[in-house]
Design a protein around this motif. Structure first.
Motif, PDB file in Angstrom:
ATOM      1  N   PRO A  91       0.807  -1.226   0.000  1.00 52.42           N
ATOM      2  CA  PRO A  91       0.000   0.000   0.000  1.00 52.42           C
ATOM      3  C   PRO A  91       0.838   1.273   0.000  1.00 52.42           C
ATOM      4  CG  PRO A  91      -0.786  -1.548   1.649  1.00 52.42           C
ATOM      5  CD  PRO A  91       0.499  -2.089   1.139  1.00 52.42           C
ATOM      6  N   ARG A 127      -0.752   6.144  -8.843  1.00 50.47           N
ATOM      7  CA  ARG A 127      -0.556   4.775  -9.342  1.00 50.47           C
ATOM      8  C   ARG A 127      -0.649   4.753 -10.860  1.00 50.47           C
ATOM      9  NH1 ARG A 127       1.302   2.047  -5.300  1.00 50.47           N
ATOM     10  NH2 ARG A 127       0.161   2.132  -3.358  1.00 50.47           N
ATOM     11  N   TYR A 163      -4.743  15.033 -12.432  1.00 47.43           N
ATOM     12  CA  TYR A 163      -5.153  16.334 -11.887  1.00 47.43           C
ATOM     13  C   TYR A 163      -4.418  17.490 -12.563  1.00 47.43           C
ATOM     14  CZ  TYR A 163      -6.975  13.425  -8.055  1.00 47.43           C
ATOM     15  OH  TYR A 163      -7.622  12.480  -7.308  1.00 47.43           O
ATOM     16  N   THR A 186     -15.913  10.157 -11.079  1.00 48.92           N
ATOM     17  CA  THR A 186     -17.060  10.934 -10.653  1.00 48.92           C
ATOM     18  C   THR A 186     -16.763  11.752  -9.398  1.00 48.92           C
ATOM     19  OG1 THR A 186     -17.938   9.154  -9.301  1.00 48.92           O
ATOM     20  CG2 THR A 186     -18.625   9.195 -11.600  1.00 48.92           C
ATOM     21  N   ALA A 187     -15.490  11.777  -9.007  1.00 47.79           N
ATOM     22  CA  ALA A 187     -15.153  12.537  -7.802  1.00 47.79           C
ATOM     23  C   ALA A 187     -14.031  13.538  -8.029  1.00 47.79           C
ATOM     24  CB  ALA A 187     -14.752  11.577  -6.676  1.00 47.79           C
ATOM     25  N   CYS A 214      -3.221   4.758  -0.519  1.00 48.21           N
ATOM     26  CA  CYS A 214      -2.747   3.725  -1.443  1.00 48.21           C
ATOM     27  C   CYS A 214      -3.580   3.643  -2.711  1.00 48.21           C
ATOM     28  CB  CYS A 214      -2.729   2.373  -0.760  1.00 48.21           C
ATOM     29  SG  CYS A 214      -4.377   1.715  -0.491  1.00 48.21           S
ATOM     30  N   TYR A 215      -4.701   4.309  -2.742  1.00 48.65           N
ATOM     31  CA  TYR A 215      -5.579   4.369  -3.924  1.00 48.65           C
ATOM     32  C   TYR A 215      -6.338   3.070  -4.205  1.00 48.65           C
ATOM     33  CZ  TYR A 215      -2.899   8.566  -5.162  1.00 48.65           C
ATOM     34  OH  TYR A 215      -2.288   9.783  -5.163  1.00 48.65           O
ATOM     35  N   LEU A 216      -6.266   2.093  -3.289  1.00 50.90           N
ATOM     36  CA  LEU A 216      -6.947   0.832  -3.601  1.00 50.90           C
ATOM     37  C   LEU A 216      -8.456   0.977  -3.534  1.00 50.90           C
ATOM     38  CD1 LEU A 216      -4.657  -1.792  -1.887  1.00 50.90           C
ATOM     39  CD2 LEU A 216      -4.931  -1.341  -4.300  1.00 50.90           C
ATOM     40  N   ALA A 242     -10.133   3.642  -4.197  1.00 49.32           N
ATOM     41  CA  ALA A 242     -10.551   4.357  -5.403  1.00 49.32           C
ATOM     42  C   ALA A 242     -10.612   3.405  -6.588  1.00 49.32           C
ATOM     43  CB  ALA A 242      -9.596   5.506  -5.679  1.00 49.32           C
ATOM     44  N   ALA A 243      -9.631   2.501  -6.654  1.00 56.20           N
ATOM     45  CA  ALA A 243      -9.605   1.565  -7.782  1.00 56.20           C
ATOM     46  C   ALA A 243     -10.735   0.552  -7.666  1.00 56.20           C
ATOM     47  CB  ALA A 243      -8.269   0.848  -7.834  1.00 56.20           C
ATOM     48  N   CYS A 274     -13.665   1.022  -6.334  1.00 60.89           N
ATOM     49  CA  CYS A 274     -14.989   1.640  -6.388  1.00 60.89           C
ATOM     50  C   CYS A 274     -15.609   1.481  -7.773  1.00 60.89           C
ATOM     51  CB  CYS A 274     -14.890   3.120  -6.037  1.00 60.89           C
ATOM     52  SG  CYS A 274     -16.478   3.960  -6.159  1.00 60.89           S
ATOM     53  N   VAL A 308     -18.237   2.833  -9.038  1.00 58.45           N
ATOM     54  CA  VAL A 308     -18.768   4.053  -9.648  1.00 58.45           C
ATOM     55  C   VAL A 308     -17.731   5.172  -9.631  1.00 58.45           C
ATOM     56  CG1 VAL A 308     -21.183   3.557  -9.239  1.00 58.45           C
ATOM     57  CG2 VAL A 308     -19.848   4.682  -7.455  1.00 58.45           C
ATOM     58  N   ASP A 309     -16.527   4.840  -9.234  1.00 58.19           N
ATOM     59  CA  ASP A 309     -15.408   5.787  -9.274  1.00 58.19           C
ATOM     60  C   ASP A 309     -15.680   7.077  -8.521  1.00 58.19           C
ATOM     61  OD1 ASP A 309     -13.960   4.050 -10.751  1.00 58.19           O
ATOM     62  OD2 ASP A 309     -14.377   4.963 -12.688  1.00 58.19           O
ATOM     63  N   CYS A 310     -16.302   6.959  -7.335  1.00 59.55           N
ATOM     64  CA  CYS A 310     -16.668   8.189  -6.646  1.00 59.55           C
ATOM     65  C   CYS A 310     -15.669   8.571  -5.558  1.00 59.55           C
ATOM     66  CB  CYS A 310     -18.079   8.080  -6.072  1.00 59.55           C
ATOM     67  SG  CYS A 310     -18.189   6.990  -4.660  1.00 59.55           S
ATOM     68  N   ILE A 311     -14.505   7.893  -5.514  1.00 60.92           N
ATOM     69  CA  ILE A 311     -13.475   8.269  -4.547  1.00 60.92           C
ATOM     70  C   ILE A 311     -12.296   8.876  -5.293  1.00 60.92           C
ATOM     71  CG2 ILE A 311     -11.937   7.453  -2.729  1.00 60.92           C
ATOM     72  CD1 ILE A 311     -13.757   5.114  -2.271  1.00 60.92           C
ATOM     73  N   ALA A 312     -11.872  10.043  -4.872  1.00 61.86           N
ATOM     74  CA  ALA A 312     -10.671  10.652  -5.452  1.00 61.86           C
ATOM     75  C   ALA A 312      -9.805  11.144  -4.315  1.00 61.86           C
ATOM     76  CB  ALA A 312     -11.026  11.806  -6.373  1.00 61.86           C
ATOM     77  N   LEU A 313      -8.507  10.900  -4.431  1.00 63.68           N
ATOM     78  CA  LEU A 313      -7.605  11.349  -3.370  1.00 63.68           C
ATOM     79  C   LEU A 313      -6.239  11.647  -3.964  1.00 63.68           C
ATOM     80  CD1 LEU A 313      -5.985   8.458  -1.472  1.00 63.68           C
ATOM     81  CD2 LEU A 313      -7.751   7.948  -3.121  1.00 63.68           C
ATOM     82  N   ARG A 358     -11.726  12.633  -1.185  1.00 63.35           N
ATOM     83  CA  ARG A 358     -13.066  13.119  -1.525  1.00 63.35           C
ATOM     84  C   ARG A 358     -13.949  11.944  -1.914  1.00 63.35           C
ATOM     85  NH1 ARG A 358     -11.846  16.297  -5.999  1.00 63.35           N
ATOM     86  NH2 ARG A 358     -10.941  17.710  -4.489  1.00 63.35           N
ATOM     87  N   ASN A 380     -17.776  11.361  -3.454  1.00 59.29           N
ATOM     88  CA  ASN A 380     -18.969  11.966  -4.003  1.00 59.29           C
ATOM     89  C   ASN A 380     -20.135  11.040  -3.666  1.00 59.29           C
ATOM     90  OD1 ASN A 380     -21.038  12.904  -5.548  1.00 59.29           O
ATOM     91  ND2 ASN A 380     -19.883  12.945  -7.476  1.00 59.29           N
ATOM     92  N   ARG A 402     -22.914   9.725  -5.861  1.00 62.19           N
ATOM     93  CA  ARG A 402     -22.643   8.612  -6.769  1.00 62.19           C
ATOM     94  C   ARG A 402     -22.494   7.285  -6.040  1.00 62.19           C
ATOM     95  NH1 ARG A 402     -23.712   9.059 -12.085  1.00 62.19           N
ATOM     96  NH2 ARG A 402     -22.931  10.999 -12.940  1.00 62.19           N
TER      97      ARG A 402
END
Ligand code: SF4
Ligand code: SF4
Ligand code: SF4
Ligand code: SF4
Ligand code: FES
Lengths: 895, 171
Positions: free
Chosen positions: A104, A217, A243, A705-706, B54-56, B58-59, B61, B63-68, B84, B86, B89
């Motif tokens: 991680p 990633r 971004y 979507t975020a 670690c973005y896991l 987000a990956a 999800c 509906v892709d509603c997690i962004a960090l 974040r 949303n 969603r």
């Protein structure tokens, strides 16, 4: 072609390969670690086990390491065999007993070869109950991060760093299960190829430190096929964005150009794209609010331009499309190369030679395969690093090939071949002003003044072809070099513009042509200064001095300067004078610099990452660089788009129709025949596979979507790309794209860059569909005309020194210097003299000396180089914020 | 005919059963701890942010509603610079929680998140981070990870040997 049987299926395969390569080429997913297509096999990791059978009857067979076994006629083997599979799973399990619980927080995660193999072999649970071995890390400089716990002892790092790239400050220490890969003590990795460790190491021991600053990633990056902007070789790259910021650059395999590797300037020199110094809004100077909107800018230009004499100044770092668009805007007779006289002269000479068709110019791959190399007067280590790496491979491979003639060993068997070759080397003659790290592997090296190096070249040419004029006394080195070149089948001569001397170019040409026989195919490679120097030179426009002269005589001109800082081209006094004489100065550029300060109208141009564009590299290979991402600010646009918009203001007929790279290249081809063929550089913009575009985003791109929902919760319409067949989304064709359009290497089961195996026709060979790029020069049967004009020998002059540039891989580049780590490694300005000269001036190392050139005095500390020819002074070329000096001028030095 | 009568009889009997509907919102429903509702980010037993960026999630999800965006402090400890979700969603599938290697992201038994404006359903880290370990007490990822991020030194973990002395040749 031997026939082999894999799991009872027969295949016709290539002889001389090992079973691992063969299986991978056939599309089998066979795990491996220590083998690398560019470095061969050592059989260290035991990961690639397969079962080989004696014959059809044999049911027992034996487990062998597939990377250590040659292809044999009728060979029977099994990849899916139960015992072999269990063996491979066992090996991973052992490797993982000490592996930390780090994924991680490990930057390799998501593009990790070890993850790929662990999943592929099915290992998932640590049964080993004892403690894990740990190591402390080292500081390795600004580019590479070290996390030694993750090592699986495959030895790839040291094999690349030491054997392949010739570095000596990374090594393996300690013994048994304690082996440690690092430096003797903390410190900056010295090799300019150190960044490749991040890709070569199958684990997260070595990772990209610049990526760590804004970690993302692999699956979250928007990527596109691109071309390196930092020297003339045009290495293929994959930049990644997230971004709105560029996050990293990884290698994009091109069998003919850079292969598997990039230099550190190319890999890490991307931070200028994210720089605070970017021009983001159009600026009209001398008004209350200088930053203006797009419409206001166009209004202003519509008033300003009609009826003006427009003069265009092109740029060797702008794309072919942008330079051509400028030429179209201002007209052929008003278009100038934004390059000084001396440089234009040298580059013209090179273009003339290549266009004459008398000699073949080799790709980097061909340089790697050369069996004798002469570098004449070009410091390729600093001006074309990956070419230096290719030359090193040629030296190593030639030695190996010679040894293998005596003892027939398979060429992929790296340990055995190294053992056999010992210290033997292929032939390299490195003739430069200062010694370079290549001298360590050179059979013959010489330091001298450019004129003397050229004379050496003419001497060699005379020995090869006695009808050519002699230089008088024949130097012993000339005989050695001529002999070696004569005995070679594929000799390569390398020179370039870095020596600032046309004699070098002519001499190299004479040698190459004199070498040409029925069965000897010589190559003549040139190094130019910038990523599109060749493309610009091929347009054959006059130099900056010419435009300065013209502006003097024609008052009231409006100049349009394309992505070019003229203060890096001509001395400041001349540039100032030039700008004073222009009525209006319109500058398009991406970053503020001394030229943009002079602009009356400043237009924000897109960088390579935000633009489509074609670049012509040193071998005349046109390559397409695709837009990676759309700039968030819509006032940043490709220069060629701006230029056509401006052109629309002047020609009432056109209504500002957008121009696409395809159309521009097609028009270029028809108006300038030397570019014939360039429009085939990439598939056209309406190219689709099964009706789908090729996605820039991975299929597991997250946060759609975020990402922007903090600004507005409704998702915006996906961005459209009208300029290329790539899309900005994750939807599209997921199969094999055409080679020039590969946005990233990925294959099912292979998240790491090792997926490249699936994109190649055979492992280590060309990409499927052929390596990208269109070569614009082809050898013909034209009768060569030799150059007979030999320069006089160099004679030091009393109290005068010949001023020459010293190039620096970290420091000379205009854009790469925006990367913190590169700036950190750039030298401070200095003055280099020979020992004797320093003594004459009564100066010691570090003393401040003053050089008078171009009516200005520059005072810098002294560096003494023992091997420098007396009578020469070296100063660093192209450091950020420095004036340019008149290279090749005779200057005064005072203490 | 008979079946109709039987049905009517059964319906009649229901009059005497315990009521299933409750008088929400006056009366609150009892939810189980593993109920998948509002998502929170938790803290480890030592009070540090658990998420390591670690973005896991987000990956994972769908509906892709997690962004960090991950970042690091001066000790090399990774944490999200922003995080974040949303919720307009989010489908509360819980895949993020399943993917999370650090127990940072957790779905909790709370569904009362209705908003008049959709924009208000976008939650940032400030809105997500709670001062608790949530459902999984006791776990601190950095204590078991191999790297030194200012939580434990190399070799000081429960499952770790002291760092190798590379100058020694002893086994
Ligand atoms: S090297 Fe690979 S397997 Fe090891 S911690 Fe990093 S991502 Fe995980
Ligand atoms: S550091 Fe990486 S490349 Fe080197 S031996 Fe370890 S795992 Fe292999
Ligand atoms: S050698 Fe030149 S083109 Fe290649 S990566 Fe380095 S700077 Fe870029
Ligand atoms: S999976 Fe967990 S640790 Fe990873 S980013 Fe999401 S919340 Fe953070
Ligand atoms: S890849 Fe064959 S032993 Fe390592």
């Amino acid at each position: 072609m031997p026939k082999i049987y894999i799991d009872n299926k027969s295949f016709d395969v290539k002889a001389g390969k090992n079973l691992l390569e063969t299986c991978l080429s056939l599309g089998y997913d066979l795990p491996y670690f220590c083998w690398h297509p560019a470095m061969g096999s050592i059989g260290a990791c035991r990961q690639c086990a397969v079962r080989v059978f004696k014959d059809e009857e044999d049911t027992k067979g034996r487990i062998v390491m597939s990377c250590m076994e040659n292809v044999k006629e009728g060979l029977r083997m099994s990849v899916s065999d139960e015992m072999a599979t269990a063996f491979r799973a066992q090996v991973v399990e052992w490797l993982m007993t000490n592996h930390p619980h780090d994924c991680p927080v490990c930057d390799e995660g998501g593009s990790c070869h070890l993850q790929d193999v662990t999943v592929m072999t099915g290992h998932d649970y640590r049964r080993f109950e004892y403690k894990k071995r740990t190591y402390t890390n080292q500081y390795l400089g600004p580019f590479i991060h070290h996390e030694m716990n993750r090592c699986i002892q495959c030895y790839r790092c040291v094999r690349f760093y030491r054997d392949y790239a010739g570095g000596d400050d990374l090594n393996v220490f300690s013994a048994h299960n304690h082996v440690y890969f690092g430096r003797e003590k903390d410190g900056i990795l010295q090799s300019p190829f150190s960044g490749n460790l991040a890709e070569v190491c199958p684990t997260g021991v070595f990772t990209d430190k610049t990526l760590k600053e804004h970690y993302t990633r692999k699956w979250d990056l928007t990527t596109a096929p691109s071309i390196c902007q930092h020297c003339s070789l045009g290495c293929n790259t994959i930049p990644g964005e997230r971004y709105g910021k560029l996050r990293n650059i990884v290698n994009r395999y091109n069998g003919e150009v850079n292969g598997y590797f990039l230099c550190d300037r190319g890999r890490f020199g991307y931070e200028f794209v994210n720089s605070e110094n970017r021009i983001t809004q159009p600026i009209i100077r001398n008004r209350t609010i200088e930053a203006v909107s797009h419409d206001l800018l166009i209004q202003h230009l519509a008033m300003l331009l009609p009826g003006q004499t427009l003069i265009g100044i092109g740029s060797p770092r702008a794309s072919v499309e942008s330079n051509y668009s400028l030429r179209e805007l201002v007209g052929k007779e008003n278009f100038y190369q934004g390059v000084n006289d001396d440089q234009v002269f040298l580059e013209q000479k090179i273009v003339d030679i290549l266009q004459s068709g008398c000699v073949h110019t080799p790709s980097l791959k061909e340089i790697e395969e050369a069996d004798a190399v002469l570098v004449l007067g070009e410091d390729i280590w600093n001006t074309a690093p990956i070419m230096a790496l290719a030359v090193r491979q040629s030296v190593m491979k030639t030695a190996a090939a010679e040894s293998l003639e005596q003892v027939p060993l398979p060429a992929w068997h790296d340990v055995a071949v190294k053992e056999l070759v010992q210290e033997a080397k292929g032939f390299l003659a490195n003739v430069t002003v200062l010694p370079s790290p290549l001298n360590e592997i050179a059979a013959c090296s010489m330091q001298g003044a450019p004129d003397d190096m050229a004379r050496l070249g003419f001497g060699i040419a005379h020995i090869l072809n006695p009808t050519l004029p002699s230089v008088g006394v024949i130097m012993e080195k000339a005989i050695i070099i001529a002999e070696a070149l004569k005995h070679a089948k594929r000799p390569v001569i390398i020179t370039g513009t870095g020596g600032c001397n046309d004699g070098l170019i002519r001499a190299a040409y004479d040698i190459a042509v004199a070498l040409k026989t029925e069965d000897r195919k010589p190559g003549l490679a040139f190094v130019l200064p910038e990523c599109n120097s060749m493309g610009l030179a091929m347009m054959r426009a006059p130099s900056l001095e010419k435009v300065a002269g013209r502006v003097q005589n024609t008052p009231n001109v409006t100049v349009v300067i394309l992505e070019n800082d003229l203060y890096r081209r001509i001395p400041a006094a001349k540039a100032d004078a030039f700008f004073r004489q222009c009525k209006n100065i319109i500058v398009l550029d991406a970053l503020h610099n001394r030229t943009t300060e002079k602009a009356h109208v400043l237009i924000p141009a897109a960088t390579f990452a935000e633009a489509d564009g074609t670049f012509v590299n040193n071998e005349g290979r046109a390559q397409r660089s695709c837009q990676v991402f759309m700039p968030a600010i819509n006032t940043i646009k490709e220069s060629f788009k701006w230029l056509w918009e401006i052109k629309a203001l002047l020609t009432s007929a056109s209504n500002g129709q957008e121009k696409h790279p395809d159309e521009l290249l097609a028009r270029l081809e028809s108006s300038l025949t030397q570019f014939a063929g360039i429009s085939a550089v990439a598939p056209p913009r309406d190219f689709r596979i099964h009706g789908s575009a090729i996605p820039r985003e991975s299929h597991r791109y997250s946060g759609r979507t975020a990402m922007l929902s903090n600004l507005a919760v409704s998702e915006p319409k996906p961005l459209q790309d009208d300029d290329s067949p790539l899309s900005f989304t994750m939807e599209g064709y997921r199969g094999m794209p055409p080679a020039p359009l590969i946005p990233s290497f990925w294959a099912p089961g292979w998240n790491s860059g090792q997926a490249v195996n699936k994109y190649q026709q055979e492992v280590g060979g060309p990409l499927k569909g052929g390596d990208p790029g269109i070569r614009l020069f082809e050898q013909t049967t034209a009768t060569p005309v030799f150059s007979r004009d030999i320069p006089d020998a160099f004679v030091p002059r009393p109290n005068k020194w010949l001023l020459l540039p010293q190039h620096h891989i970290f420091g000379t580049g205009e854009l790469s210097m925006y990367t913190k780590g590169i700036a950190e490694r750039s030298p401070e300005p200095y003055i280099t003299l020979s020992k004797w000269d320093a003594e004459q001036l009564g100066a010691v190392k570090g003393d401040l000396l003053s050089v008078k050139t171009d009516e200005k005095i520059y005072t810098f500390p002294l560096i003494i180089e023992e091997s420098l020819q007396d009578g020469i002074v070296l100063m660093p070329a192209g450091l950020q914020g420095m004036d340019v000096w008149s290279w090749g001028a005779w200057v005064n030095i005072t203490k | 005919m008979l079946s109709h009568l039987r049905t009517m009889w059964l319906v009649f009997l229901h009059l005497f059963h315990k009521r299933e509907t409750i008088q929400y919102p006056e009366e609150k429903i009892q939810l189980h701890p593993r109920w998948r509702g509002r998502i929170v980010l938790t803290k480890d037993p030592d009070g540090g942010e658990r998420c390591v960026g670690c973005y896991l999630c987000a990956a994972a999800c769908p509906v892709d509603c997690i962004a960090l965006q991950a970042t690091e402090d001066e000790d090399g400890r990774r944490y999200p610079e922003f995080f974040r979700i949303n919720f307009s969603r989010c489908i509360f599938c819980g895949y993020c929680e399943e993917a999370c290697p650090t127990y940072a992201i957790q779905l909790i038994p709370d569904f009362e998140m209705a908003e008049y404006k959709r924009q208000d359903l976008v939650f940032e880290k400030e809105d997500l981070l709670i001062d608790s370990q949530g459902k999984y007490p006791g776990y601190n990822f950095y204590k078991v990870a191999g790297l030194d991020a200012g939580v434990k030194e190399k070799g000081k973990g429960d499952n770790e040997e002291e760092p190798v002395d590379i100058k020694s040749l002893l086994p």
